[in-house]
Write an enzyme that holds these catalytic residues in place. Sequence first.
Site, PDB file in Angstrom:
ATOM      1  N   ASP A 193      30.201  -9.416   7.056  1.00  0.00           N
ATOM      2  CA  ASP A 193      29.027 -10.235   6.757  1.00  0.00           C
ATOM      3  C   ASP A 193      28.813 -11.333   7.788  1.00  0.00           C
ATOM      4  O   ASP A 193      27.720 -11.886   7.897  1.00  0.00           O
ATOM      5  CB  ASP A 193      29.179 -10.851   5.361  1.00  0.00           C
ATOM      6  CG  ASP A 193      27.905 -11.507   4.872  1.00  0.00           C
ATOM      7  OD1 ASP A 193      26.839 -10.873   4.974  1.00  0.00           O
ATOM      8  OD2 ASP A 193      27.963 -12.662   4.405  1.00  0.00           O
ATOM      9  N   MET A 274      23.007 -15.132   0.375  1.00  0.00           N
ATOM     10  CA  MET A 274      21.760 -15.518   1.042  1.00  0.00           C
ATOM     11  C   MET A 274      21.838 -15.411   2.559  1.00  0.00           C
ATOM     12  O   MET A 274      20.848 -15.675   3.242  1.00  0.00           O
ATOM     13  CB  MET A 274      21.407 -16.961   0.656  1.00  0.00           C
ATOM     14  CG  MET A 274      21.109 -17.156  -0.819  1.00  0.00           C
ATOM     15  SD  MET A 274      19.657 -16.221  -1.354  1.00  0.00           S
ATOM     16  CE  MET A 274      18.386 -16.985  -0.358  1.00  0.00           C
ATOM     17  N   ARG A 275      22.996 -15.042   3.091  1.00  0.00           N
ATOM     18  CA  ARG A 275      23.116 -14.991   4.550  1.00  0.00           C
ATOM     19  C   ARG A 275      22.162 -13.962   5.148  1.00  0.00           C
ATOM     20  O   ARG A 275      21.615 -14.163   6.237  1.00  0.00           O
ATOM     21  CB  ARG A 275      24.556 -14.696   4.955  1.00  0.00           C
ATOM     22  CG  ARG A 275      24.761 -14.722   6.471  1.00  0.00           C
ATOM     23  CD  ARG A 275      26.210 -14.608   6.872  1.00  0.00           C
ATOM     24  NE  ARG A 275      26.920 -15.856   6.655  1.00  0.00           N
ATOM     25  CZ  ARG A 275      27.878 -16.022   5.754  1.00  0.00           C
ATOM     26  NH1 ARG A 275      28.246 -15.025   4.984  1.00  0.00           N
ATOM     27  NH2 ARG A 275      28.483 -17.183   5.614  1.00  0.00           N
ATOM     28  N   ALA A 276      21.935 -12.858   4.455  1.00  0.00           N
ATOM     29  CA  ALA A 276      21.041 -11.832   4.980  1.00  0.00           C
ATOM     30  C   ALA A 276      19.626 -12.377   5.149  1.00  0.00           C
ATOM     31  O   ALA A 276      18.950 -12.075   6.147  1.00  0.00           O
ATOM     32  CB  ALA A 276      21.032 -10.619   4.051  1.00  0.00           C
TER      33      ALA A 276
END
Length: 674
Positions: A193, A274-276
């Site tokens: 990720d 929420m990184r995406a």
Amino acid sequence: MSTRYPFTAVVGMDDLRLALLLNAVSPAVGGVLVRGEKGTAKSTAVRALADLLPEVAVVAGCRFSCDPAAPDAQCPDGPHESRPGTARAARMVELPVGASEDRLVGALDIERALGEGVKAFEPGLLADAHRGILYVDEVNLLHDHLIDLLLDAAAMGSSYVEREGVSVRHAARFLLVGTMNPEEGELRPQLLDRFGLTVEVAASREPEQRVEVVRRRLAYDDDPAGFAARWADEEDELRQRIVAARELLPSVVLGDAVLLQIAATCAAFEVDGMRADIVMARTATALAAWAGRTEVTSEDVRQAALLALPHRRRRNPFDAPGLDQDKLDETLEQFQDENEGDDDPDPGPDGPGGGGGGGVPPQGDSPESPAESPGSSESSDAVEPPAAPAPGGPGERAAVKAAEPFRTKMLSVPGLGEGAAGRRSRARTDHGRTTGSRRPQGALTKLHLTATVQAAAPHQRARGRSGRGLVVRRDDLRQATREGREGNLVLFVVDASGSMAARQRMSAVKGAVLSLLLDAYQRRDKVGLITFRGKEAELALPPTSSVDAAAARLETLPTGGRTPLAAGLLKAHDVLRVERLRDPSRRPLLVVVTDGRATGGPEPVALGARAARLHAAVGTASVVVDCESGMVRLGLAGELARELGGTAVTLDELRADSIAGLVKDVQGTSRRAA
């Protein structure tokens, strides 16, 4: 310094080039993970990127590359005076797979720190990579403790080094680029990720393109400098375009309608966290700047999704990365900005990595549905597949799907090992709980403070100690010994004979093996797979770090024929003998999946018992997964386990929510046998 292969001379691989260039435009995108088979020029393309990056201004003499416009207030070489800096080329630092912790984060001179109270710090690779590129080839083979350090540095933008109360902190913001061959094992989800984008590369199947690759490579090998000179103009043009895109980047507008598309896309593909969303927003902005625009379009969002989401939608290690493009288009169309109407979005100018690509992995456009994945369950009333001819002879049946995987009990090897870091068996490691001390062999890395003080204390008067400080010499230093966990070689020996051929039964067996493979993936083991049926045993998968490959072999495994149990155990003995020579520190765990029956040839049961005693003689830790079912049970699997010096467990007992103390039973039985 050797001449690097020019970036613009790389043939094809539009997705890879685009992903790298977007990170050059906007390092905040978060780096690139390059997945692909061996020999596809992954490393060549990554190394070529370094020559395209603009120069960076640094404080003169600072070992940590502080920006003169905003120097780090906590820099170990600071404080820095306000004065013009010097310009140097952006660095690309390579992290070797076998690097030590001190080589990565740096090290303190413990002897000077204790005796003089001086923070004598030698920077590591994280300091060298600050404001540049940190490149990890074969990143999936990196040791867990190094991955943890990378995760911490990537999350905080800083590196901390602490030794017995003495600590140093410095900035460590870098572009993380990794390459890997999925056949050698997958990455931990946490590190996966951390890569902003991912691309899948494969060798071209077009003869003309392959010829051009060979032609350019041979020309480069014959005269690297001359070859680079022929591409100098293209390199300069691309370098100028990167600078122009960087200057335009702050002016790019990311409207609310586009943000809604990004959020809807991430929600539709059920990515975690929420990184995406953040990575997609930054990537779409960089795409607009790269195309020379100040407004983000739906096509930018689509391209960003194809680069930022494939590695984030994986739900388990056996899911192939990829996106359903039809689903992506439907989501984007549903949240299309009404002001755009039916106008076609600007796809951006052509150029090196500019207009091609799409980030679509070669596995296909859509992910496997749950019913098609290796871990899908098999209904009880499924239609029996027709008999299929196979090498084992008549009566052999086609492969069946595996049942739903489950969480298994932890199986471990008894004793204390010294193998590669992992999460299965007890071992002496560089990380873990402190269990004692010893004299250092080579450089001191983990100081045992109490033992060091005890060693130095009796000599203080003879050494003329007069102040409060402790007079410490090299001979007083003690290295801490620690105990953690190691990864093992889990060798599966699976009975695929006619006695296992009942559809529901083999489905349950495959589900159990798949569950153990998932457990091996999480515990960082190597795995191997041997099957036996008909007249012989087959090494279906040589020992590897790729549990994906083992799951694929398991999925296509047919059943039928006789039960050459002895052949399976002898094949396992030969494989383990070779692996002990290749990697003597990695201890094996033999997992035999069978009902214990043996047929074919003279005295098959006696031959099986004799082969089992070969494993017991060398002390191989073993577990027999008893697959026998029905009202009448012969207990043959239990007899086999006793001959192996291991233990037998049923499929139900293998589940984590069943019998407690399974690990203790396995270890106890194996220890008594040894």
